[in-house]
Design a protein around this motif. Structure first.
Motif, PDB file in Angstrom:
ATOM      1  N   PHE A   1       0.753  -1.238   0.051  1.00  0.00           N
ATOM      2  CA  PHE A   1      -0.167  -0.037   0.307  1.00  0.00           C
ATOM      3  C   PHE A   1       1.190   1.312  -0.388  1.00  0.00           C
ATOM      4  O   PHE A   1       0.083   2.428   0.276  1.00  0.00           O
ATOM      5  N   LYS A   2       2.333   1.069  -0.547  1.00  0.00           N
ATOM      6  CA  LYS A   2       3.465   2.176  -0.139  1.00  0.00           C
ATOM      7  C   LYS A   2       2.483   3.028  -1.180  1.00  0.00           C
ATOM      8  O   LYS A   2       2.251   3.158  -2.436  1.00  0.00           O
ATOM      9  N   SER A   3       2.396   4.342  -0.805  1.00  0.00           N
ATOM     10  CA  SER A   3       2.244   5.540  -1.987  1.00  0.00           C
ATOM     11  C   SER A   3       0.723   5.620  -2.442  1.00  0.00           C
ATOM     12  O   SER A   3       0.293   5.891  -3.337  1.00  0.00           O
ATOM     13  N   LYS A   4       0.093   4.785  -1.778  1.00  0.00           N
ATOM     14  CA  LYS A   4      -1.651   4.735  -2.069  1.00  0.00           C
ATOM     15  C   LYS A   4      -2.517   5.134  -0.694  1.00  0.00           C
ATOM     16  O   LYS A   4      -1.967   5.623   0.018  1.00  0.00           O
TER      17      LYS A   4
ATOM     18  N   GLU B   1       2.410   5.323   8.150  1.00  0.00           N
ATOM     19  CA  GLU B   1       3.108   6.806   7.735  1.00  0.00           C
ATOM     20  C   GLU B   1       4.157   6.121   7.257  1.00  0.00           C
ATOM     21  O   GLU B   1       4.988   6.048   6.491  1.00  0.00           O
ATOM     22  N   GLU B   2       4.774   5.444   8.258  1.00  0.00           N
ATOM     23  CA  GLU B   2       5.919   4.733   8.037  1.00  0.00           C
ATOM     24  C   GLU B   2       6.497   3.890   6.623  1.00  0.00           C
ATOM     25  O   GLU B   2       7.314   4.245   6.483  1.00  0.00           O
ATOM     26  N   LEU B   3       5.213   3.173   6.681  1.00  0.00           N
ATOM     27  CA  LEU B   3       5.132   2.292   5.922  1.00  0.00           C
ATOM     28  C   LEU B   3       4.932   3.100   4.361  1.00  0.00           C
ATOM     29  O   LEU B   3       4.811   2.608   4.026  1.00  0.00           O
ATOM     30  N   GLY B   4       5.193   4.387   4.399  1.00  0.00           N
ATOM     31  CA  GLY B   4       4.196   5.609   3.087  1.00  0.00           C
ATOM     32  C   GLY B   4       2.492   5.300   2.636  1.00  0.00           C
ATOM     33  O   GLY B   4       3.020   5.238   1.784  1.00  0.00           O
ATOM     34  N   VAL B   5       2.134   4.806   3.340  1.00  0.00           N
ATOM     35  CA  VAL B   5       0.395   4.675   3.021  1.00  0.00           C
ATOM     36  C   VAL B   5      -0.083   6.482   3.061  1.00  0.00           C
ATOM     37  O   VAL B   5       0.147   7.191   4.764  1.00  0.00           O
ATOM     38  N   ASN B   6      -1.061   6.886   2.020  1.00  0.00           N
ATOM     39  CA  ASN B   6      -1.092   7.736   2.305  1.00  0.00           C
ATOM     40  C   ASN B   6      -2.605   7.581   3.042  1.00  0.00           C
ATOM     41  O   ASN B   6      -3.571   7.040   2.147  1.00  0.00           O
ATOM     42  N   LEU B   7      -2.644   8.289   3.940  1.00  0.00           N
ATOM     43  CA  LEU B   7      -3.776   8.097   4.952  1.00  0.00           C
ATOM     44  C   LEU B   7      -5.023   8.999   4.926  1.00  0.00           C
ATOM     45  O   LEU B   7      -5.023  10.407   5.625  1.00  0.00           O
ATOM     46  N   ILE B   8      -5.920   8.795   5.412  1.00  0.00           N
ATOM     47  CA  ILE B   8      -7.447   9.010   5.332  1.00  0.00           C
ATOM     48  C   ILE B   8      -8.216   8.121   7.215  1.00  0.00           C
ATOM     49  O   ILE B   8      -8.483   7.170   6.798  1.00  0.00           O
ATOM     50  N   THR B   9      -7.815   8.905   7.965  1.00  0.00           N
ATOM     51  CA  THR B   9      -8.194   8.478   9.756  1.00  0.00           C
ATOM     52  C   THR B   9      -9.739   8.692   9.731  1.00  0.00           C
ATOM     53  O   THR B   9      -9.906   9.756   9.131  1.00  0.00           O
ATOM     54  N   LYS B  10     -10.557   7.876  10.300  1.00  0.00           N
ATOM     55  CA  LYS B  10     -11.525   7.302  10.593  1.00  0.00           C
ATOM     56  C   LYS B  10     -11.139   6.594  12.900  1.00  0.00           C
ATOM     57  O   LYS B  10     -10.482   5.811  12.145  1.00  0.00           O
TER      58      LYS B  10
END
Length: 322
Positions: free
Chosen positions: A231-234, A253-262
């Motif tokens: 999921f890096k950069s996704k 985030e350390e794994l590079g995921v672009n997050l939308i958090t809930k």
């Protein structure tokens, strides 16, 4: 002399925390009296016939304690020990004095953490509102070699042989005040009486270092596994109903995921409607949360599999105390 305003501005306090200080004083007084009553044996302590290891904390909120319980249970299983685990099963709706957790147990009934421990260890797991009752159930029904208590450092009715306090390496003891103005359940001096302090996520002299390490992503519906760069950069939704969700988000985030958090409350009872998002992005969550989502799992939902990596000499020190 500091004014009230200066005190609030120069501490980790907000106005609400300040207003709650009288209740914190009451909490401290009752906690101290209760501890003294157990120390002088005016309140009964149930002593187990097998060793009991308590893995708890002196603060409210998540410190990464459950992965450490799982790691310790699996270590002793690898040493051919029969392990029991007891828990209060926080949030569980069970009404029995003691309830044994099985792989088919409903997390709404037994609680999310006990079911996760059952799934990830070979231990016998029992929940009870009074952990001492769960210890009694295990010793009467199984030939366990040792019992691990998930939390329960303050459950003094349960006798214990070893105490392990887990501290969040980043937040540590918060603002240093008692509940509800701060996170403390007991005074920080309590840490001097435990056998081990595990520092989860940082390093401090005299404390055992531990780190939560990610393994892979696992799909809730198909059990398909993906590497950590999948999921890096996704863009992904990140869902958390745990004590310290920021630690989970930071790991992603350390794994590079672009997050939308809930974020939901700790031990939130998830329903299908909670996952109605626009965009169709993958949904990432913790193993603790996913055990409550199996009935409505979809291929869009994944959880991050993690392990607690503890300093190598910890287990030898722990065994030497048993």
């Amino acid at each position: 002399m500091l004014s009230i305003t200066s005190f609030i501005n120069h501490s980790k306090f907000g106005l609400v925390n300040f207003l709650l200080l009288p209740f914190s004083a009451i909490f401290f007084i009752f906690s101290y009296i209760r501890l003294c009553l157990y120390k002088v044996r005016l309140l009964k302590v149930s002593v187990s016939s097998v060793p009991v290891i308590v893995i708890g904390n002196i603060t409210a909120g998540g410190t990464g304690k459950t992965p450490i319980v799982i790691a310790v249970a699996n270590y002793f299983a690898s040493r051919n020990k029969i392990v029991g685990v007891v828990s209060r099963g926080y949030g569980g709706e069970y009404t029995q004095e003691s309830l044994e957790v099985t792989l088919t147990s409903d997390p709404i009934n037994c609680g999310d953490e006990p079911l996760l421990i059952k799934q990830q260890t070979e231990a016998f797991v029992v929940v009870a509102k009074k952990r001492s009752n769960a210890v009694k159930f295990l010793t009467e029904n199984y030939s366990v070699d040792l019992i691990i208590s998930d939390d329960g450092l303050q459950h003094y009715a349960m006798g214990r042989d070893i105490e392990i306090a887990v501290i969040d390496g980043h937040n540590r003891l918060g603002n240093g005040w008692f509940l509800p103005a701060g996170p403390l359940r007991e005074t920080k001096k309590r840490l001097k009486s435990v056998d081990f302090i595990i520092n989860n996520g940082s390093h401090m002299e005299g404390e055992i270092s531990s780190k939560i390490e990610a393994n892979c992503y696992i799909n809730l519906a198909t059990n398909e596994k993906k590497d950590l760069d999948f999921f890096k950069s996704k863009k992904c939704f990140a869902i958390a109903g745990i004590g310290n969700p920021d630690n989970f988000y930071s790991l992603l985030e350390e794994l590079g995921v672009n997050l939308i958090t809930k974020t939901f409350a700790d031990h939130h009872k998830f329903i299908e409607k909670d996952f109605e998002f626009k965009g169709g992005y993958p949904i990432l969550m913790t193993a603790k949360d996913c055990v409550k989502c199996k009935q409505f799992a979809t291929s869009q939902m994944w959880y991050l599999s993690v392990d607690a990596k503890i300093s190598s000499d910890f287990y030898q020190q722990l065994e030497s105390k048993l």
